[in-house]
Write an enzyme that holds these catalytic residues in place. Structure first.
Site, PDB file in Angstrom:
ATOM      1  N   ARG A  85       0.839  -1.196   0.000  1.00 30.64           N
ATOM      2  CA  ARG A  85       0.000   0.000   0.000  1.00 30.64           C
ATOM      3  C   ARG A  85       0.886   1.263   0.000  1.00 30.64           C
ATOM      4  O   ARG A  85       0.994   1.940  -1.019  1.00 30.64           O
ATOM      5  CB  ARG A  85      -0.963  -0.011   1.208  1.00 30.64           C
ATOM      6  CG  ARG A  85      -2.098   0.997   1.107  1.00 30.64           C
ATOM      7  CD  ARG A  85      -1.727   2.410   1.408  1.00 30.64           C
ATOM      8  NE  ARG A  85      -1.294   2.577   2.794  1.00 30.64           N
ATOM      9  CZ  ARG A  85      -0.763   3.684   3.274  1.00 30.64           C
ATOM     10  NH1 ARG A  85      -0.599   4.739   2.480  1.00 30.64           N
ATOM     11  NH2 ARG A  85      -0.369   3.781   4.538  1.00 30.64           N
ATOM     12  N   CYS A 134       4.201   9.201   0.581  1.00 27.59           N
ATOM     13  CA  CYS A 134       2.916   9.796   0.199  1.00 27.59           C
ATOM     14  C   CYS A 134       3.124  10.693  -1.019  1.00 27.59           C
ATOM     15  O   CYS A 134       3.934  11.614  -0.978  1.00 27.59           O
ATOM     16  CB  CYS A 134       2.355  10.607   1.360  1.00 27.59           C
ATOM     17  SG  CYS A 134       0.892  11.537   0.903  1.00 27.59           S
ATOM     18  N   ASN A 185       9.212   3.976   3.955  1.00 28.77           N
ATOM     19  CA  ASN A 185       8.986   3.573   5.347  1.00 28.77           C
ATOM     20  C   ASN A 185      10.250   2.926   5.912  1.00 28.77           C
ATOM     21  O   ASN A 185      11.153   2.526   5.186  1.00 28.77           O
ATOM     22  CB  ASN A 185       7.877   2.509   5.418  1.00 28.77           C
ATOM     23  CG  ASN A 185       6.535   3.037   5.004  1.00 28.77           C
ATOM     24  OD1 ASN A 185       6.267   3.211   3.827  1.00 28.77           O
ATOM     25  ND2 ASN A 185       5.684   3.293   5.964  1.00 28.77           N
TER      26      ASN A 185
HETATM   27  N1  COA Z   1     -13.076   5.226  -4.114  1.00 25.80           N
HETATM   28  C1  COA Z   1     -13.200   5.432  -5.438  1.00 25.80           C
HETATM   29  N2  COA Z   1     -13.563   6.601  -5.966  1.00 25.80           N
HETATM   30  C2  COA Z   1     -13.841   7.590  -5.118  1.00 25.80           C
HETATM   31  C3  COA Z   1     -13.740   7.435  -3.732  1.00 25.80           C
HETATM   32  C4  COA Z   1     -13.335   6.193  -3.226  1.00 25.80           C
HETATM   33  N3  COA Z   1     -13.181   5.975  -1.928  1.00 25.80           N
HETATM   34  N4  COA Z   1     -14.073   8.609  -3.144  1.00 25.80           N
HETATM   35  C5  COA Z   1     -14.367   9.451  -4.132  1.00 25.80           C
HETATM   36  N5  COA Z   1     -14.226   8.852  -5.328  1.00 25.80           N
HETATM   37  C6  COA Z   1     -14.418   9.408  -6.672  1.00 25.80           C
HETATM   38  C7  COA Z   1     -15.737  10.059  -6.863  1.00 25.80           C
HETATM   39  O1  COA Z   1     -16.692   9.132  -7.270  1.00 25.80           O
HETATM   40  C8  COA Z   1     -15.429  11.070  -7.937  1.00 25.80           C
HETATM   41  O2  COA Z   1     -15.334  10.416  -9.179  1.00 25.80           O
HETATM   42  P1  COA Z   1     -15.705  11.150 -10.550  1.00 25.80           P
HETATM   43  O3  COA Z   1     -14.717  12.262 -10.702  1.00 25.80           O
HETATM   44  O4  COA Z   1     -15.539  10.076 -11.567  1.00 25.80           O
HETATM   45  O5  COA Z   1     -17.097  11.620 -10.365  1.00 25.80           O
HETATM   46  C9  COA Z   1     -14.027  11.524  -7.581  1.00 25.80           C
HETATM   47  O6  COA Z   1     -13.461  10.429  -6.836  1.00 25.80           O
HETATM   48  C10 COA Z   1     -14.009  12.765  -6.740  1.00 25.80           C
HETATM   49  O7  COA Z   1     -14.890  12.582  -5.642  1.00 25.80           O
HETATM   50  P2  COA Z   1     -14.982  13.596  -4.438  1.00 25.80           P
HETATM   51  O8  COA Z   1     -15.890  13.048  -3.407  1.00 25.80           O
HETATM   52  O9  COA Z   1     -15.247  14.982  -4.954  1.00 25.80           O
HETATM   53  O10 COA Z   1     -13.537  13.490  -3.845  1.00 25.80           O
HETATM   54  P3  COA Z   1     -12.365  14.529  -3.908  1.00 25.80           P
HETATM   55  O11 COA Z   1     -12.008  14.898  -5.288  1.00 25.80           O
HETATM   56  O12 COA Z   1     -12.646  15.606  -2.919  1.00 25.80           O
HETATM   57  O13 COA Z   1     -11.170  13.588  -3.337  1.00 25.80           O
HETATM   58  C11 COA Z   1     -10.608  11.686  -1.991  1.00 25.80           C
HETATM   59  C12 COA Z   1     -11.243  13.044  -2.029  1.00 25.80           C
HETATM   60  C13 COA Z   1     -10.380  11.350  -0.527  1.00 25.80           C
HETATM   61  C14 COA Z   1     -11.528  10.683  -2.619  1.00 25.80           C
HETATM   62  C15 COA Z   1      -9.258  11.686  -2.794  1.00 25.80           C
HETATM   63  O14 COA Z   1      -8.531  12.826  -2.446  1.00 25.80           O
HETATM   64  C16 COA Z   1      -8.433  10.459  -2.518  1.00 25.80           C
HETATM   65  O15 COA Z   1      -8.815   9.366  -2.873  1.00 25.80           O
HETATM   66  N6  COA Z   1      -7.289  10.629  -1.899  1.00 25.80           N
HETATM   67  C17 COA Z   1      -6.427   9.517  -1.547  1.00 25.80           C
HETATM   68  C18 COA Z   1      -5.073  10.000  -1.270  1.00 25.80           C
HETATM   69  C19 COA Z   1      -4.157   8.887  -0.825  1.00 25.80           C
HETATM   70  O16 COA Z   1      -4.440   7.708  -0.845  1.00 25.80           O
HETATM   71  N7  COA Z   1      -2.959   9.330  -0.431  1.00 25.80           N
HETATM   72  C20 COA Z   1      -1.922   8.439  -0.002  1.00 25.80           C
HETATM   73  C21 COA Z   1      -2.179   7.788   1.295  1.00 25.80           C
HETATM   74  S1  COA Z   1      -1.645   8.738   2.678  1.00 25.80           S
HETATM   75 ZN    ZN Z   2       3.313   6.177   5.436  1.00 28.41          ZN
END
Ligand code: COA
Ligand code: ZN
Length: 311
Positions: free
Chosen positions: A17, A242, A251
Site C-alpha cells: 500500500r 505519500c 517507510n
Molecule cells: N473510491 C473510489 N472513488 C472515489 C472514492 C473512493 N473511496 N471517493 C471518491 N471517489 C471518486 C468520486 O466518485 C469522484 O469520481 P468522478 O470524478 O468520476 O465523479 C471523484 O473520486 C471525486 O470525488 P470527491 O468526493 O469529490 O472526492 P475529492 O475529489 O474531494 O477527493 C478523496 C477526495 C479522498 C476521494 C481523494 O482525495 C483520494 O482518494 N485521496 C487519496 C489520497 C491517498 O491515498 N494518499 C496516499 C495515502 S496517505
Molecule cells: Zn506512510
C-alpha cells in the site's frame, strides 16, 4: 523465542500500500497478489493490502478490488486496507477486509493536499464510516498522517494529536497509527508522544508508523519500543511515501526492523530468512533498487572467509 521483557512484537507490512502507491510504474495485479501471498506466509501480523481511494488520486492502486479478492488469506494474518471516506469503506467491506484503516491528516494543509479534507472534515466523515462498518465484523484503525510534523504547516502540537485520539475513542475506534509521513520526527519526540498516548488511552492499540526520510526510522522505532509500543508498520525493501507530501520517501524497512528486533532477542513472529528471500526479488518487481540494508550486507551473523594472507 521469548523476548527479553516477555513482549511479543507485531510487524505490519505496508509495502503493497504505502510502497506501491508511489511507484511510477503500475505493478500488474497478479504480481501484487503473488507478493502478498508470499508475505502472508512469513509470520507478519498484518498486511495493508491496498487503498480504496479515488483511482484518479492513486492510479497505482486502481486494482484494489481485484487484489483484495484474489489473495489467499492465511488464518491469523489481519488483512487491512486504507480508506478515506464512506465510499471507500463500502468498497472495502464488499471485499471483506478484516480491518478498515481510515486515513486523515493531523495538519490542515497536508489534509487538503492529500485528501481534499481538513482534519475536521475527515472526522465528520469517520462518524459516517463507523456507522457503515458497525456490525460487519471489520475492525477500525485510524492512520493519522503528519502526527509528528507537517511538511507544509510545520509543528503539530502533541495536544492536538491527543485530542484526535480522544475523538476516535469516542467514536468507538480501537486503534490508531501515529504516522511520521515525511520522516520529521526524532526519537525523543516519538517517545514522548507515544508515551502520552499510551498512558492516556491504555485501551487503544497504538501502531508506530515511521518513514526513514532522514535516517531516523529505526532509532524512532526503538525509542517507541522503550515506552511500550509493540506494533510497527514497516515496508519490504524500505519502499513507500505519500505522493501528496513533498520529499516523502520510504517507510522503515521491514527486514531491517525485524533483523534489529530479532538480534536484540525480541520475538517478532517473523521468519527473517523467508522475508529476506522475498526482499531479494523486490527490485525485479518494482524495476529499481530499494533502500533496505540487510539485504545488501547480509544478516549480522554472516561471516566471511579469513583473508588468504592471514590463513
Ligand atoms: N473510491 C473510489 N472513488 C472515489 C472514492 C473512493 N473511496 N471517493 C471518491 N471517489 C471518486 C468520486 O466518485 C469522484 O469520481 P468522478 O470524478 O468520476 O465523479 C471523484 O473520486 C471525486 O470525488 P470527491 O468526493 O469529490 O472526492 P475529492 O475529489 O474531494 O477527493 C478523496 C477526495 C479522498 C476521494 C481523494 O482525495 C483520494 O482518494 N485521496 C487519496 C489520497 C491517498 O491515498 N494518499 C496516499 C495515502 S496517505
Ligand atoms: Zn506512510
Amino acid at each position: 523465542m521469548k523476548s527479553p521483557d516477555g513482549r511479543r512484537l507485531y510487524i505490519q507490512e505496508v509495502s503493497v500500500r504505502d510502497g506501491f502507491q508511489i511507484e511510477p510504474r503500475f505493478i500488474p495485479t497478479e504480481r501484487k497478489v503473488a507478493l502478498i501471498d508470499r508475505l502472508s506466509r512469513t509470520g507478519l501480523a498484518k498486511i495493508e493490502v491496498t487503498s480504496f481511494v479515488s483511482p484518479k488520486a492513486i492510479p497505482a492502486l486502481a486494482d484494489a478490488e481485484a487484489v483484495m479478492r484474489a489473495i489467499d488469506r492465511v488464518p491469523g494474518v489481519v488483512y487491512a486496507a486504507l480508506v478515506p471516506n464512506v465510499r471507500g469503506c463500502e468498497r472495502a467491506l464488499d471485499c471483506k477486509v478484516d480491518e478498515i484503516n481510515l486515513v486523515m491528516s493531523a495538519s490542515e494543509t497536508h489534509g487538503r493536499a492529500n485528501l481534499r479534507m481538513t482534519p475536521e472534515q475527515s472526522l465528520a466523515n469517520f462518524a459516517d464510516v463507523v456507522a457503515v462498518a458497525r456490525g460487519t465484523g471489520a475492525s477500525i484503525n485510524v492512520a493519522l498522517s503528519t502526527a509528528f510534523g507537517c511538511p507544509f504547516d510545520g509543528d503539530v502540537p502533541p495536544a492536538r494529536v491527543l485530542g484526535f485520539v480522544d475523538r476516535y475513542r469516542q467514536l468507538g475506534i480501537g486503534g490508531v497509527s501515529l504516522c511520521d509521513t515525511t520522516g520529521m520526527a526524532n526519537p525523543a519526540q516519538v517517545a514522548a508522544l507515544c508515551e502520552a498516548v499510551l498512558s492516556r488511552f491504555p485501551d487503544m492499540q497504538v501502531t508506530a508508523h515511521f518513514h526513514n526520510t532522514r535516517g531516523m526510522g529505526l532509532a524512532n522505532a526503538l525509542a517507541t519500543l522503550d515506552v511500550g509500543i509493540v506494533r510497527f508498520d514497516a515496508s519490504l525493501g524500505g519502499l513507500g511515501g505519500c505522493p501528496f507530501a513533498p520529499g516523502a520517501t520510504g517507510n522503515v524497512c521491514t527486514e531491517d526492523l525485524v533483523h534489529m528486533f530479532e538480534t536484540m532477542g525480541y520475538d517478532t513472529g517473523v521468519d527473517l530468512e523467508a522475508l529476506l528471500a522475498i526482499a531479494r526479488d523486490l527490485p525485479e518487481i518494482v524495476e529499481h533498487d530499494v533502500p533496505g540494508q540487510v539485504i545488501k550486507a547480509g544478516v549480522s551473523t554472516r561471516r566471511y572467509p579469513r583473508p588468504a594472507a592471514l590463513a
